[in-house]
Design a protein around this motif. Structure first.
Motif, PDB file in Angstrom:
ATOM      1  N   GLN A  28      -2.227  -4.612  -8.702  1.00 23.52           N
ATOM      2  CA  GLN A  28      -3.245  -4.109  -7.767  1.00 23.52           C
ATOM      3  C   GLN A  28      -4.563  -3.861  -8.495  1.00 23.52           C
ATOM      4  O   GLN A  28      -5.645  -4.236  -8.004  1.00 23.52           O
ATOM      5  N   CYS A  32      -8.213  -5.826  -7.797  1.00 23.61           N
ATOM      6  CA  CYS A  32      -9.415  -5.066  -7.417  1.00 23.61           C
ATOM      7  C   CYS A  32     -10.539  -5.256  -8.430  1.00 23.61           C
ATOM      8  O   CYS A  32     -11.722  -5.390  -8.060  1.00 23.61           O
ATOM      9  N   THR A  82      -6.146  -3.350  -2.357  1.00 24.17           N
ATOM     10  CA  THR A  82      -5.677  -4.715  -2.112  1.00 24.17           C
ATOM     11  C   THR A  82      -5.219  -4.895  -0.669  1.00 24.17           C
ATOM     12  O   THR A  82      -5.470  -5.927  -0.055  1.00 24.17           O
ATOM     13  N   GLU A  83      -4.519  -3.880  -0.105  1.00 27.40           N
ATOM     14  CA  GLU A  83      -4.012  -3.958   1.257  1.00 27.40           C
ATOM     15  C   GLU A  83      -4.167  -2.600   1.935  1.00 27.40           C
ATOM     16  O   GLU A  83      -4.213  -1.561   1.256  1.00 27.40           O
ATOM     17  N   THR A  84      -4.186  -2.610   3.253  1.00 29.58           N
ATOM     18  CA  THR A  84      -4.296  -1.351   4.003  1.00 29.58           C
ATOM     19  C   THR A  84      -3.136  -0.420   3.680  1.00 29.58           C
ATOM     20  O   THR A  84      -3.308   0.790   3.551  1.00 29.58           O
ATOM     21  N   SER A  85      -1.931  -0.985   3.531  1.00 24.81           N
ATOM     22  CA  SER A  85      -0.741  -0.165   3.274  1.00 24.81           C
ATOM     23  C   SER A  85      -0.819   0.550   1.934  1.00 24.81           C
ATOM     24  O   SER A  85      -0.105   1.521   1.696  1.00 24.81           O
ATOM     25  N   ARG A  86      -1.681   0.059   1.008  1.00 23.88           N
ATOM     26  CA  ARG A  86      -1.809   0.715  -0.286  1.00 23.88           C
ATOM     27  C   ARG A  86      -2.560   2.043  -0.141  1.00 23.88           C
ATOM     28  O   ARG A  86      -2.278   2.998  -0.855  1.00 23.88           O
ATOM     29  N   ARG A  89      -0.370   4.926   5.205  1.00 14.20           N
ATOM     30  CA  ARG A  89       0.392   4.515   6.386  1.00 14.20           C
ATOM     31  C   ARG A  89       0.314   5.609   7.447  1.00 14.20           C
ATOM     32  O   ARG A  89       1.164   5.674   8.331  1.00 14.20           O
ATOM     33  N   VAL A 108     -10.921  -3.635   2.029  1.00 10.81           N
ATOM     34  CA  VAL A 108      -9.537  -4.086   1.844  1.00 10.81           C
ATOM     35  C   VAL A 108      -9.580  -5.580   1.578  1.00 10.81           C
ATOM     36  O   VAL A 108     -10.030  -6.367   2.437  1.00 10.81           O
ATOM     37  N   ARG A 110      -7.241  -8.241   0.944  1.00  4.34           N
ATOM     38  CA  ARG A 110      -6.422  -9.289   1.560  1.00  4.34           C
ATOM     39  C   ARG A 110      -6.551  -9.348   3.073  1.00  4.34           C
ATOM     40  O   ARG A 110      -6.260 -10.374   3.678  1.00  4.34           O
ATOM     41  N   GLU A 111      -6.981  -8.246   3.700  1.00  6.85           N
ATOM     42  CA  GLU A 111      -7.128  -8.256   5.144  1.00  6.85           C
ATOM     43  C   GLU A 111      -8.592  -8.349   5.567  1.00  6.85           C
ATOM     44  O   GLU A 111      -8.915  -8.216   6.753  1.00  6.85           O
TER      45      GLU A 111
END
Length: 495
Positions: A28, A32, A82-86, A89, A108, A110-111
């Motif tokens: 990650q 970034c 890297t992702e929203t889930s990082r 949640r 973010v 990847r999204e």
């Protein structure tokens, strides 16, 4: 007045993972950093939360809290992940970083989300993740209930004495714990010695001195032995779930346990007996671990004070031929705390060991180890306990049908609980072993004695005799069993 941003934002990198994996956080951070280089953004700081859930509240000691504090201090303008889930949640966390509470720009990778333009997609993805967490939680709870009903433990590291069975190796019953023979013998020895009266510290020392260590390779201690003796898993009982981080073995009600689907290492009655001796008693973590056979057991023949172990030292005189004195040696000794003697302990230990072996090898020794005439019938106690369980179930049915009030039921259930507790105490007293009981089936007493633990030898000496050690005077050396017999008195407690 609108916030004025610089053309080159100062960026904080945030990396998080729920499970501690060697590569996860590093990957990650690398992604970034590469994105910041591509955009020519200045990295103002990096914040890492390893082994941290994004669906639960993150405390003040986490990197998440430190990052929010750094933003409040004006150290950066944007967060990149890297992702929203990082990042989260939970929508609650989004409200911590977006207006009206804070106006942190979130990017973010990847999204392809950038809240400078729109934060709708960020919130939508977080809401979907939050929903998925709830669905997974409900599914996990249902699975856990089914698993517990079948008597299967939770995944994870099994206790000492068992090995985890991977799914591919399980039988048709799905058994997840398999007995490890070497470790199971450690557990059996703990129960056997403790129920014969050995202190926790002595049990721990005997195991460690024999090279039988914990799974981590550490020496046993009073506290680790105590945890084993309290654990219902060894009697194949699955304890009710307790709140995370609040596990308390003493609070487990054995009647509320589910029968486990694995093989037991010890009998349930042995577990009940061990727990009855430990629960309600303050743990003695210093223990009473002796290194020698008669420490604290033998008494001074002059003052009747228990003797203590000591380290003696020889004081050799110079040789006649002028070649100097012999090397000074240290030896194990027993001493009277009031100063009546200090004597070499090895020959005394050897003498008492020989006395015990000879006595226990005698033709009439079986009388020493015969069961007591007043021994409680454990089968009757079990039957009584089962009858009380049936009564308890009947009361629940009467309440459901309106034949008993809650108050009447409470009184009856309290009475039943008291009776069951009393029966468990009786079973515990009945199951406690006489330290000599094991000898009833021993053919070679000498071999058994030489292979037994120090705890068991001390228990036998304590049960059989009182040992009085006499002063021998300055200059006299006791070097054989005959001279030891002249200076040590044995008073038999069992004839």
């Amino acid at each position: 007045m609108p916030t004025i941003r610089s053309t080159t934002p100062r960026v904080a990198i945030y990396a998080r993972q729920s499970v501690d994996e060697e590569q996860g956080i590093g990957q990650q951070l690398d992604d970034c950093r590469a994105e910041c280089r591509r955009r020519e953004w200045q990295i103002a700081g990096e914040f890492q939360d390893n082994d941290t859930s994004a669906s639960k509240e993150r405390g003040p000691k986490t990197a998440w809290a430190a990052m929010l504090k750094a933003f409040d201090a004006g150290e950066f303008d944007a967060i990149i992940v890297t992702e929203t889930s990082r990042i989260t949640r939970s929508l609650v966390d989004v409200l911590d970083i977006r207006p009206p509470r804070r106006d942190i720009r979130v990017v973010v990778i990847r999204e392809a989300i950038d809240t400078e333009h729109d934060d709708f997609m960020l919130k939508q993805l977080v809401l979907l993740a939050e929903r998925e967490v709830k669905i997974k939680g409900a599914r996990a709870a249902r699975y856990a209930a089914t698993r517990r009903a079948a008597g299967h433990p939770t995944p994870g590291k099994p206790p000492h004495g068992y090995r985890w069975v991977p799914q591919i190796e399980r039988d048709s019953a799905g058994i997840r714990y398999r007995i490890d023979d070497a470790e199971a013998e450690d557990v059996r020895q703990m129960f056997r010695e403790f129920l014969a009266g050995a202190p926790l510290g002595q049990i721990a020392r005997d195991l460690s001195e024999a090279g039988r260590l914990t799974r981590r390779g550490s020496r046993w201690s009073s506290s680790t032995v105590r945890r084993v003796l309290l654990n219902p898993v060894y009697a194949a009982l699955l304890a009710p779930a307790q709140p995370s981080g609040e596990y308390d073995a003493t609070a487990i009600d054995l009647e509320a346990c589910t029968p486990g689907a694995w093989d037991a290492i010890v009998e349930r009655d042995h577990l009940v007996a061990a727990r009855s001796r430990l629960i309600g008693v303050a743990p003695n973590h210093s223990g009473t671990a002796r290194k020698w056979l008669l420490s604290g057991l033998a008494i001074c023949a002059v003052c009747s004070t228990p003797v203590r172990s000591a380290r003696g030292e020889t004081h050799p005189t110079a040789r006649i031929d002028g070649s100097g004195a012999a090397q000074t040696l240290r030896y194990h000794a027993y001493r009277c705390v009031k100063g009546h003697f200090m004597r070499n302990g090895d020959i005394i230990d050897e003498f008492i060991s020989e006395v015990c072996i000879v006595r226990l090898s005698a033709a009439d020794a079986l009388q020493l180890v015969s069961p007591r005439a007043d021994r409680v019938d454990i089968g009757v106690l079990h039957a009584t306990r089962e009858g009380l369980k049936t009564r308890r179930q009947s009361i629940a049915r009467f309440v459901a049908r309106g034949l008993l009030t809650d108050l009447e039921a409470d009184d009856s259930l309290r009475e039943i609980a008291d009776e069951m507790r009393s029966i468990s105490d009786e079973i515990a007293r009945a199951i406690r072993e006489d330290p000599l009981a094991e000898l009833a089936e021993v053919d070679d007493v000498r071999a058994w004695w030489n292979g037994s633990t120090l705890a068991r030898r001390r228990l036998i000496v304590e049960a059989l005799m009182t040992v009085r050690i006499h002063p021998v005077g300055h200059g006299r050396r006791v070097t054989n069993l005959d001279s030891a017999a002249e200076t040590v008195t044995v008073e038999w407690s069992r004839s």
